[in-house]
Design a protein around this motif. Sequence first.
Motif, short mmCIF file in Angstrom:
data_model
loop_
_atom_site.label_atom_id
_atom_site.label_comp_id
_atom_site.label_asym_id
_atom_site.label_seq_id
_atom_site.Cartn_x
_atom_site.Cartn_y
_atom_site.Cartn_z
N SER A 31 0.83 -1.21 0.00
CA SER A 31 0.00 0.00 0.00
C SER A 31 0.86 1.26 0.00
O SER A 31 1.84 1.36 0.76
CB SER A 31 -0.90 0.00 1.24
OG SER A 31 -1.55 1.23 1.38
N PRO B 100 0.28 5.56 0.13
CA PRO B 100 -0.65 6.69 0.19
C PRO B 100 -0.49 7.58 -1.03
O PRO B 100 0.60 7.72 -1.59
CB PRO B 100 -0.24 7.43 1.47
CG PRO B 100 1.19 7.07 1.68
CD PRO B 100 1.37 5.68 1.13
N HIS C 91 -5.27 5.92 -1.51
CA HIS C 91 -4.20 4.93 -1.42
C HIS C 91 -4.13 4.12 -2.71
O HIS C 91 -5.12 3.98 -3.43
CB HIS C 91 -4.43 3.98 -0.24
CG HIS C 91 -4.03 4.56 1.07
ND1 HIS C 91 -4.79 5.51 1.72
CD2 HIS C 91 -2.94 4.34 1.86
CE1 HIS C 91 -4.20 5.85 2.86
NE2 HIS C 91 -3.08 5.16 2.96
#
Length: 737
Positions: free
Chosen positions: A254, A256, A261
């Motif tokens: 992941s 941001p 995201h």
Amino acid sequence: MNNTGERSGIDRRALVDRHAVEVTRILPAAPLSVGNGELCYTVDVTGLQTLPDLYPVAGHGDAAPGTLLATQSQWGWHSVPGARRYDLAETVREYQTPRGPVPYVDMRGEVTGTGEAPESAAESWLRNNPHRLDLGRIGLVLTGRAADPTRAGAGTADGVAPAGPVRAPRADELTDLHQRLDLWSGTITSRFRLAGAPVRVETLCHPDRDVLAVRIESGLLADGLAIRIAFPYGAEAWNNAADWSRPEAHTSTSYPTGRGHLVRRVLDDTTYEVGVEASAEARFVRTDRHEFLVSTGRSVLELVIGFTPGAGGVPVGVGPAGEGAAGTRPTELPSWDAVAAASRRHWPGFWSRGGAVDLADSHDGRAPELERRVVLSQYLTAVHCAGSLPPQETGLMVNSWRGRFHLEMHWWHGAHFPLWGRADLLERSLGWYARILPRARETARSQGCAGARWPKQVGPDGRESPSPIGTFLIWQQPHPIYLAELVRRTTDSATALRRYADVVLESAAFMADYPVRGVRGYQLGPPLVPAQESYASLRATATNPTFELAYWAWGLRVAQRWRRLLGLPPEPAWEKVAANLVRPHVRDGVYTAIDVPPYTVRDDHPSMLYALGVVPPTDLVDPEIMRATLHAVLADWNWDSTWGWDYPAIAMTATRLGEPATALDALLHPAEKNGYLPNGHNRQTDLLPIYLPGNGGLLAAVALMTRGADADAGRPTPGFPTDGSWTVRHEGLHPMP
């Protein structure tokens, strides 16, 4: 009497709206979908994928069931790596043919209605890979106090897992269910109470991008209701696109972004990205290796999720979230409002162009159900069958045959699009044949033939699958000619000729070279398996199936017409073969399926009927013998063994023979495999819970029954009786050849 005017003034909004799908309880076999032909998202009664176990798909033998609730795309494919890469040459076997020994990709193991038993690791891997992926599961969960009211505090902090338990709602916690698929806007609206609290969910798909949009309204959002996004590994199972048992075999990283995201997915050699953007004050947290939660303290949560093949977002010099990541440059996602506006523009445009059939003024009690099937089949084929690849039989809802598509079914998925004035939706996948032309030419060359021989069960690369059936089928060979001809007839002819010339001419070159001249004429096979696959065990000796003989002659002559239109001289060999094919075998006054014993077995597809019906009239088929064959089939066929497209195919034969009552009786025959669920899907079995060839075939048959064919010379609605029981208002349809 029938109204056959092309400008009948149909109120299309009213026609479509009266078949909006309304759901007031959990229907395990009939979930709803939104999609655009490239991406499809199938939901349960909550408007999301909250209760996947309640929508099962059976597996072969003792295999675990899959779920109907998948998120699938045309580009999302995966292969499980092995100790080595298997070569298709390992499955090749020589067969004796009239031209001498010829190599065929084969399968020494068995394929039956209840499962597969590959004999070798090569057979197994080559049948299983590549397989279509389930890109992610997006469903509601309860967290903290909402999940367990005895716990105090339910909140989450950015980047931190929620305090307390996280669980999916139970079915018994859902009450006051009401869900509606609004066909005119492509919106699923779901209303229900969860543990007594009202919840409203809107679900849409962008018409031109692989982007989903979800809007949830509920006071429960501030008290622990959230969305969980989870990612599985790819599955080699026949029926299941997701493997949740191997979290160590893939990664979900992941990052941001400025507005949300980005999750980068890596599964062996497959990569894709999932962008997630939510409304203000939404929180995005990781809860497990491949699971993320999106939550909010407000009563409204808007979520946009975009799927991109490969690595589209580029990390900006830092590590993933939780490791000092500062952001990425992902493909920018549209807002929720933009997705909703695009969907609400697109679907009215879809319904307003092309064909429409209105049966509302008919007196036959079957008319409302036929009209419902017609309307819903248009929606479903637009969602599942209008992408850049030929569709799989279960579309983008659930895997069958591991998501690989069957080229003998392409006609049934897509021929209706040009007939209903939407040729562009077929053209999205028709161009794929040109992309695999080198592979198809190599198959023909290896078998000593000119031109291109098309495969049967394939993935995007067009590689054949080992099979004791598929590699011996030939009835897919004329399909690109037929489909391209439908496009040419219904669009700009010069453009179609230029675009599909190579595919049409190379198809015909193989068709002219494949038959071998015998004492009775040019014969088809051996080896072969006809469309009626009941003769698979006889593939080494089967010859001259009636349907394929007629299709061969018609296809070669259409290709010859293309040569003339392209300004090319005719190919004498093509006409020589078409004019001198073996005549279809007649026994006891009816056509047989093949011309060697057992001649006809009375199960599976009654394919000899389709030599005049699916195939336009040819000099190979006598209409009166075909009429006798039709009524012999109707008298004693094993209907439980048929498939969903057989019923529209029989209706086409009856229509071309001038028997409209028989056509309608066939099209609406009350057989289990001719049933259509509340969501419009044509269910076959627990293993094959939806079947898009049935929907596409229905639309092709209704086009012929309503608009007719060239041979009808303008005769109105030839597939409907003229006794006053049917009033058929239609517009925008094209005649069949």
